[in-house]
Design an enzyme around this catalytic site. Structure first.
Site, mmCIF file in Angstrom:
data_model
loop_
_atom_site.group_PDB
_atom_site.id
_atom_site.type_symbol
_atom_site.label_atom_id
_atom_site.label_comp_id
_atom_site.label_asym_id
_atom_site.label_seq_id
_atom_site.Cartn_x
_atom_site.Cartn_y
_atom_site.Cartn_z
ATOM 1 N N ASN A 196 43.500 2.427 -30.102
ATOM 2 C CA ASN A 196 44.631 2.527 -31.025
ATOM 3 C C ASN A 196 45.364 3.846 -30.781
ATOM 4 O O ASN A 196 44.739 4.848 -30.427
ATOM 5 C CB ASN A 196 44.104 2.497 -32.466
ATOM 6 C CG ASN A 196 45.214 2.605 -33.494
ATOM 7 O OD1 ASN A 196 46.234 1.928 -33.394
ATOM 8 N ND2 ASN A 196 45.025 3.459 -34.490
ATOM 9 N N ASP A 223 35.715 2.195 -39.402
ATOM 10 C CA ASP A 223 36.347 3.239 -40.211
ATOM 11 C C ASP A 223 37.743 3.526 -39.663
ATOM 12 O O ASP A 223 37.882 3.901 -38.498
ATOM 13 C CB ASP A 223 35.519 4.532 -40.164
ATOM 14 C CG ASP A 223 34.134 4.306 -40.718
ATOM 15 O OD1 ASP A 223 34.008 3.545 -41.698
ATOM 16 O OD2 ASP A 223 33.183 4.865 -40.140
ATOM 17 N N HIS A 282 47.568 6.712 -32.665
ATOM 18 C CA HIS A 282 47.867 7.186 -34.019
ATOM 19 C C HIS A 282 48.734 8.445 -33.919
ATOM 20 O O HIS A 282 48.429 9.344 -33.126
ATOM 21 C CB HIS A 282 46.575 7.490 -34.772
ATOM 22 C CG HIS A 282 46.824 7.890 -36.194
ATOM 23 N ND1 HIS A 282 47.081 6.959 -37.176
ATOM 24 C CD2 HIS A 282 46.902 9.106 -36.772
ATOM 25 C CE1 HIS A 282 47.309 7.597 -38.315
ATOM 26 N NE2 HIS A 282 47.197 8.897 -38.100
ATOM 27 N N ASP A 330 40.977 4.807 -38.262
ATOM 28 C CA ASP A 330 41.415 6.008 -37.527
ATOM 29 C C ASP A 330 40.293 7.017 -37.270
ATOM 30 O O ASP A 330 40.572 8.195 -37.015
ATOM 31 C CB ASP A 330 42.559 6.731 -38.288
ATOM 32 C CG ASP A 330 43.811 5.875 -38.411
ATOM 33 O OD1 ASP A 330 44.049 5.051 -37.517
ATOM 34 O OD2 ASP A 330 44.554 6.044 -39.402
ATOM 35 N N SER A 339 47.047 10.828 -31.127
ATOM 36 C CA SER A 339 45.680 10.604 -30.651
ATOM 37 C C SER A 339 45.519 9.156 -30.219
ATOM 38 O O SER A 339 46.029 8.255 -30.884
ATOM 39 C CB SER A 339 44.661 10.851 -31.785
ATOM 40 O OG SER A 339 44.874 12.104 -32.410
ATOM 41 N N ASN A 348 55.840 1.754 -27.788
ATOM 42 C CA ASN A 348 54.590 2.043 -27.069
ATOM 43 C C ASN A 348 54.258 0.923 -26.084
ATOM 44 O O ASN A 348 53.783 1.183 -24.977
ATOM 45 C CB ASN A 348 53.438 2.272 -28.049
ATOM 46 C CG ASN A 348 53.448 3.679 -28.608
ATOM 47 O OD1 ASN A 348 53.103 4.631 -27.915
ATOM 48 N ND2 ASN A 348 53.881 3.826 -29.855
HETATM 49 C C1 GRF Z 1 53.760 4.497 -33.507
HETATM 50 O O1 GRF Z 1 54.181 5.647 -34.148
HETATM 51 C C2 GRF Z 1 52.259 4.447 -33.429
HETATM 52 O O2 GRF Z 1 51.681 5.684 -33.302
HETATM 53 C C3 GRF Z 1 51.903 3.857 -34.744
HETATM 54 O O3 GRF Z 1 52.907 2.895 -34.999
HETATM 55 C C4 GRF Z 1 54.092 3.241 -34.309
HETATM 56 C C5 GRF Z 1 54.495 2.079 -33.460
HETATM 57 O O4 GRF Z 1 55.742 2.236 -32.864
HETATM 58 N N1 GRF Z 1 50.553 3.366 -34.733
HETATM 59 P P1 GRF Z 1 56.228 1.233 -31.747
HETATM 60 O O5 GRF Z 1 56.183 -0.179 -32.330
HETATM 61 O O6 GRF Z 1 55.330 1.360 -30.550
HETATM 62 O O7 GRF Z 1 57.638 1.631 -31.431
#
Ligand code: GRF
Length: 207
Positions: free
Chosen positions: A108, A149, A110, A151, A142, A14
């Protein structure tokens, strides 16, 4: 320029999507000032270094509580003049004080369609396992603002995909990353950096 800190614990795909989107001008008016990891061996740190971005490893072991850990984190955010904090696979829980201090400025990603399959214990493959066990026909990802709280903060963007029959947890994780996460996280950041997110009464509207 909006100054961003990206907080990571893992492989950083990400993070890579954000870096690429900035380079390709899909995120405008933004720069990543700092990547922070709570794990020394997170590959995300290599990705940051490869792209000339400052990195910081903050070891939880060095602090006696989550509160102290977050105080150290806050100092770094101040030092780097951070406007927006992006949790991109960051596994530590942030203290209430920290979350309140940066209210509306922490997002964040998720890997489910919240509020389904979110909250304590829903991370990594467990999210996809739960989705498959529930037999959902549609899943996705999302992006939301972080509140105390887990997520459950205001949802900024979501993207859905159909669940292919017979798919494994791992395959579903990859699919959701590919088709959802890597698209909506950069998009949400671009919206934030260009003042297009309106947060009122815990609800987000896009201007
Ligand atoms: C992703 O699936 C994200 O949604 C979750 O943790 C994972 C992180 O993956 N919160 P990366 O480190 O970005 O490859």
């Amino acid at each position: 320029m909006v100054r961003i800190a990206v907080l990571v614990s893992g492989s950083g795909t990400n993070l890579q999507a954000i870096i690429d989107a900035i380079v390709n001008d899909e995120i405008k008016n933004a720069e990543i000032r700092l990547v922070v990891s709570d794990r020394r061996d997170a590959y995300a740190l290599d990705r940051a270094l490869n792209n000339g971005i400052d990195t910081l490893f903050l070891s939880k072991k060095e602090y006696s509580s989550d509160v102290e850990f977050c105080q150290a984190l806050e100092k770094k955010m101040e030092q780097f003049d951070i406007d927006l904090i992006v949790l991109a696979g960051f596994l530590s829980i942030l203290s209430d004080d920290f979350v309140q201090r940066y209210e509306g400025r922490i997002m964040n990603i998720h890997p489910s369609l919240l509020p389904a399959f979110g909250g304590s214990g829903f991370w990594g493959l467990r999210v996809h396992k739960a989705a498959l066990e529930a037999g959902v026909k549609v899943t996705g990802a999302s992006v939301h603002f972080v509140t105390s709280d887990i997520d459950a903060g205001p949802i900024i963007l979501q993207k859905a995909i159909e669940v292919p029959p017979g798919i494994s947890e791992k395959e579903l994780q990859k699919l959701v990353m590919n088709k959802c996460e890597w698209l909506i996280l950069p998009r949400a950041i671009d919206l934030f950096c260009n003042n297009r997110i309106d947060l009122k009464d815990k609800l987000v509207t896009i201007k």
